[in-house]
Scaffold this motif. Sequence first.
Motif, PDB file in Angstrom:
ATOM      1  N   SER A 189      -4.342   4.848   0.533  1.00  0.00           N
ATOM      2  CA  SER A 189      -3.996   3.912   1.599  1.00  0.00           C
ATOM      3  C   SER A 189      -3.443   2.630   1.005  1.00  0.00           C
ATOM      4  O   SER A 189      -3.954   2.108   0.005  1.00  0.00           O
ATOM      5  N   ILE A 190      -2.411   2.098   1.632  1.00  0.00           N
ATOM      6  CA  ILE A 190      -1.783   0.872   1.153  1.00  0.00           C
ATOM      7  C   ILE A 190      -2.711  -0.327   1.299  1.00  0.00           C
ATOM      8  O   ILE A 190      -2.552  -1.341   0.611  1.00  0.00           O
ATOM      9  N   ASP A 191      -3.705  -0.229   2.152  1.00  0.00           N
ATOM     10  CA  ASP A 191      -4.669  -1.316   2.326  1.00  0.00           C
ATOM     11  C   ASP A 191      -5.607  -1.446   1.132  1.00  0.00           C
ATOM     12  O   ASP A 191      -6.344  -2.426   1.030  1.00  0.00           O
ATOM     13  N   LYS A 192      -5.597  -0.469   0.225  1.00  0.00           N
ATOM     14  CA  LYS A 192      -6.463  -0.488  -0.954  1.00  0.00           C
ATOM     15  C   LYS A 192      -5.640  -0.570  -2.246  1.00  0.00           C
ATOM     16  O   LYS A 192      -6.079  -0.139  -3.303  1.00  0.00           O
ATOM     17  N   LEU A 193      -4.470  -1.175  -2.140  1.00  0.00           N
ATOM     18  CA  LEU A 193      -3.543  -1.218  -3.269  1.00  0.00           C
ATOM     19  C   LEU A 193      -3.772  -2.478  -4.104  1.00  0.00           C
ATOM     20  O   LEU A 193      -3.587  -3.599  -3.638  1.00  0.00           O
ATOM     21  N   ARG A 194      -4.167  -2.283  -5.352  1.00  0.00           N
ATOM     22  CA  ARG A 194      -4.332  -3.376  -6.299  1.00  0.00           C
ATOM     23  C   ARG A 194      -3.024  -3.583  -7.069  1.00  0.00           C
ATOM     24  O   ARG A 194      -2.216  -2.646  -7.189  1.00  0.00           O
TER      25      ARG A 194
END
Length: 403
Positions: free
Chosen positions: A84-89
């Motif tokens: 998910s892009i919401d968990k992209l570091r």
Amino acid sequence: MTSLRKLASVFAIAIVAFPFSEADLPCIGVNRNKTMGEFIKDNLDFSDFLRAHKEKGKFFKKIVLDENHFPCKKLARSLSKPTSIDKLRPGDIDIIAAVGDSLTAASGARASNILGISNAYKGLTFSIGGYFAQERGAEAKSSIYNNVSTHFTIANALKFYNPNLKGFSAGISSGEDWNSGFNMAVPGAKAIHLRAQVRKLVRELKKSTDFDNDWKLVTFFIGGNNLCQTCVDPNSSASNFEKDVKYSLDYLHQHLPRAFVNLITIFDISFLKSMSKGHPICDLAHTCFCSCALESPRKVRRISKNYVEVLTNLVETGRYDTRDDFKVVIQPFLEDIEPPQVDGKPDLTYFAPDCFHFSQRGHNSAGRYLWNNMFELKKSRPNTFDPNMPIKCPTEEMPYLVA
């Protein structure tokens, strides 16, 4: 005065003899059959050269650089690739890419005079530049700009978290050079030309990356040439601009997995009139490729705001929110920007010798601003210029890019 006249003669010969590249910016309107280089050759008054040289800095620019204190701490990549892009570091980003025009090609960024504007210093581009070496002579060491301390770009910042980042630009390059990386930008491009750029980008990514699994950061920045032609090209209306941008974003949405897209909104170019004052070469350059900003600044200002509105509305419809691994994010840091001032006048050290494109210092500042936008909530993202703005850092408590 004799030495100045000799210098002016040398400069005149250089302009006449200089082989401006195919990337040389095209003129518009009544001068549309010429490039900027040809236009300046035909119209430069060398008495202006002598006056400007006496006042120094108006033809031969001193390159001013800023030091960057990057206060961020190392932040590990995710233990497994996020879905998910919401968990992209930041360290999860494997590939960096960009589409756009001469601002993303970094035209003239390291140029000391107008002859260098046709050079694309892509290695210094604020969004994707990752390596540039400036030779200092046979016996001196090179100055190398390949990390976030020597030159702030998004690529250099990401390399701090992922040294194996791929796709960044290097050196001086054209669209066909290997060292362009995945920087597809072409000087003179308008929104309609990004259709070809995004198709080429997807083709190149499929050939040389783990296309389905690698996370990609794509910076999408266009609109300057559309605005510069609003008074001569009816196709530069806000509705046509939206249509062309939508096509390219739709294409990326349909064909590009695992992508975070920075959509940078264009700045108001009507300030060019103030930049030209007292600078004859800048005035000629603007007359060549952006006469609308000089002749119809109010119209340009209005359409610029319309461009921002249509792109903001397009993204806010949720059109690109249908997948967990793709997001288009408006980055507004240039929207209301005014030229930095020094002694009540525009500080031209942030601009190339044509007083329009960013200099290396300008790209350094733009890189810092875009980086900050990427880690700030939408309502907190600045859209004005502050050279002393501190750098935002992802932390263990808030490690993710803000989508």
